[in-house]
Scaffold this motif. Sequence first.
Motif, PDB file in Angstrom:
ATOM      1  N   ALA A  61      63.116  14.039 -30.837  1.00 22.85           N
ATOM      2  CA  ALA A  61      64.145  12.553 -30.403  1.00 22.85           C
ATOM      3  C   ALA A  61      63.457  12.434 -29.109  1.00 22.85           C
ATOM      4  O   ALA A  61      63.757  13.209 -28.057  1.00 22.85           O
ATOM      5  N   GLY A  62      63.947  11.096 -28.267  1.00 21.85           N
ATOM      6  CA  GLY A  62      63.961  10.564 -27.472  1.00 21.85           C
ATOM      7  C   GLY A  62      63.272   9.237 -27.912  1.00 21.85           C
ATOM      8  O   GLY A  62      63.120   8.587 -28.624  1.00 21.85           O
ATOM      9  N   ASN A  63      62.401   8.654 -26.174  1.00 21.67           N
ATOM     10  CA  ASN A  63      61.475   7.785 -26.566  1.00 21.67           C
ATOM     11  C   ASN A  63      60.236   7.989 -27.823  1.00 21.67           C
ATOM     12  O   ASN A  63      59.433   8.863 -27.675  1.00 21.67           O
ATOM     13  N   ALA A  64      60.662   6.644 -28.566  1.00 22.15           N
ATOM     14  CA  ALA A  64      59.369   6.530 -29.776  1.00 22.15           C
ATOM     15  C   ALA A  64      58.461   6.689 -29.088  1.00 22.15           C
ATOM     16  O   ALA A  64      57.188   7.446 -30.236  1.00 22.15           O
ATOM     17  N   LEU A  65      57.351   6.007 -28.329  1.00 20.88           N
ATOM     18  CA  LEU A  65      55.950   6.038 -28.373  1.00 20.88           C
ATOM     19  C   LEU A  65      55.965   7.248 -27.141  1.00 20.88           C
ATOM     20  O   LEU A  65      54.280   8.167 -28.152  1.00 20.88           O
ATOM     21  N   VAL A  66      56.135   8.245 -26.848  1.00 22.57           N
ATOM     22  CA  VAL A  66      56.055   9.304 -25.972  1.00 22.57           C
ATOM     23  C   VAL A  66      56.049  10.416 -27.673  1.00 22.57           C
ATOM     24  O   VAL A  66      55.055  11.338 -27.517  1.00 22.57           O
ATOM     25  N   ALA A  67      57.117   9.735 -28.522  1.00 20.35           N
ATOM     26  CA  ALA A  67      57.036  10.920 -29.907  1.00 20.35           C
ATOM     27  C   ALA A  67      55.746  10.682 -30.361  1.00 20.35           C
ATOM     28  O   ALA A  67      55.002  11.614 -31.113  1.00 20.35           O
ATOM     29  N   GLN A  68      55.050   9.752 -30.224  1.00 20.04           N
ATOM     30  CA  GLN A  68      53.758   9.165 -31.156  1.00 20.04           C
ATOM     31  C   GLN A  68      52.801   9.800 -30.841  1.00 20.04           C
ATOM     32  O   GLN A  68      52.738   9.887 -30.951  1.00 20.04           O
ATOM     33  N   VAL A  69      53.070   9.795 -28.980  1.00 13.98           N
ATOM     34  CA  VAL A  69      51.325  10.507 -28.338  1.00 13.98           C
ATOM     35  C   VAL A  69      51.972  11.842 -28.247  1.00 13.98           C
ATOM     36  O   VAL A  69      50.829  12.034 -28.865  1.00 13.98           O
TER      37      VAL A  69
END
Length: 292
Positions: A224-232
Amino acid sequence: MVRRPTRRSGLGLGSASSGTRLLDIGNMVGLSRTDKKRLERILREAERLRGLRPEDLIIVRDPEPAPDILGDFVGKLVKPKDMSEILGSVIQSPNLPKANQLDFVTSSMMDILRKKVPQSLPKTPVPIGKKGADLPVTSKGLTQLLQLAAVRLSEEQESVVWDDGINQLLVHASRMRATLTDGMVRVDIPVEADGLRATMQIPFAVGGEERLTGLVMATTDRPAGNALVAQVWGSSLIALAHGALISASESLAGASGRDPQNRRLIPRALVARRGMLVVESQARFNFKEARP
């Protein structure tokens, strides 16, 4: 399994010799010549067995295993507050080494605990496969251990830059935090990238008061958190959080005792309660090596 008879007498063939019995057979009426020869053979064989005990003729194929007289370690329960105070005093020590601070801290903690509460840790080797001491840590204590474990996993760097060739992420291993609720450990990892700062949250479902899971734990597919960071970087962040949690538990259990082969104990279960995590220690099992 064949049970052994309790009587230890002979076969009860009587005191008469086989010669006397053969004479009696010869005088019997109604027996054919074949029957007489068969009976003669039986009596001669029986004569050879005189004096033998029935149990001498019995083969026990599956003897009962010896009773296990060595049980799990049962010691005085340690108060989480005491563990937290000991941990805090050790971390503030000026003698901390530059590398591998995690094992130094946990070993120093156990040394102090043995002096303060001797009944809390096993004094003798824990038998193979048996349970050792229960080691409770508070949220604050677990946070401190996770930070030390994460720094060790990051090649002794408090903050490390991850680079996949396209993207970069600054991960603050020394600022990792833990939150404990019933059956749940949440690990928070602060990160930075160009133009953003975020805290990524990785929840782990572990054992609880009413649900024992050993070291089995589950998490979400992405933090959970920043969606872009979570994706990469989601998988890498989950791996770091999981590795830090396991490393901290292994170091804590290993410092609490040894087995008869002088091997460090290992964690066998994690039990999370609100504000507290209990690491249950255990001696390793012995496994036979597979033959080629």
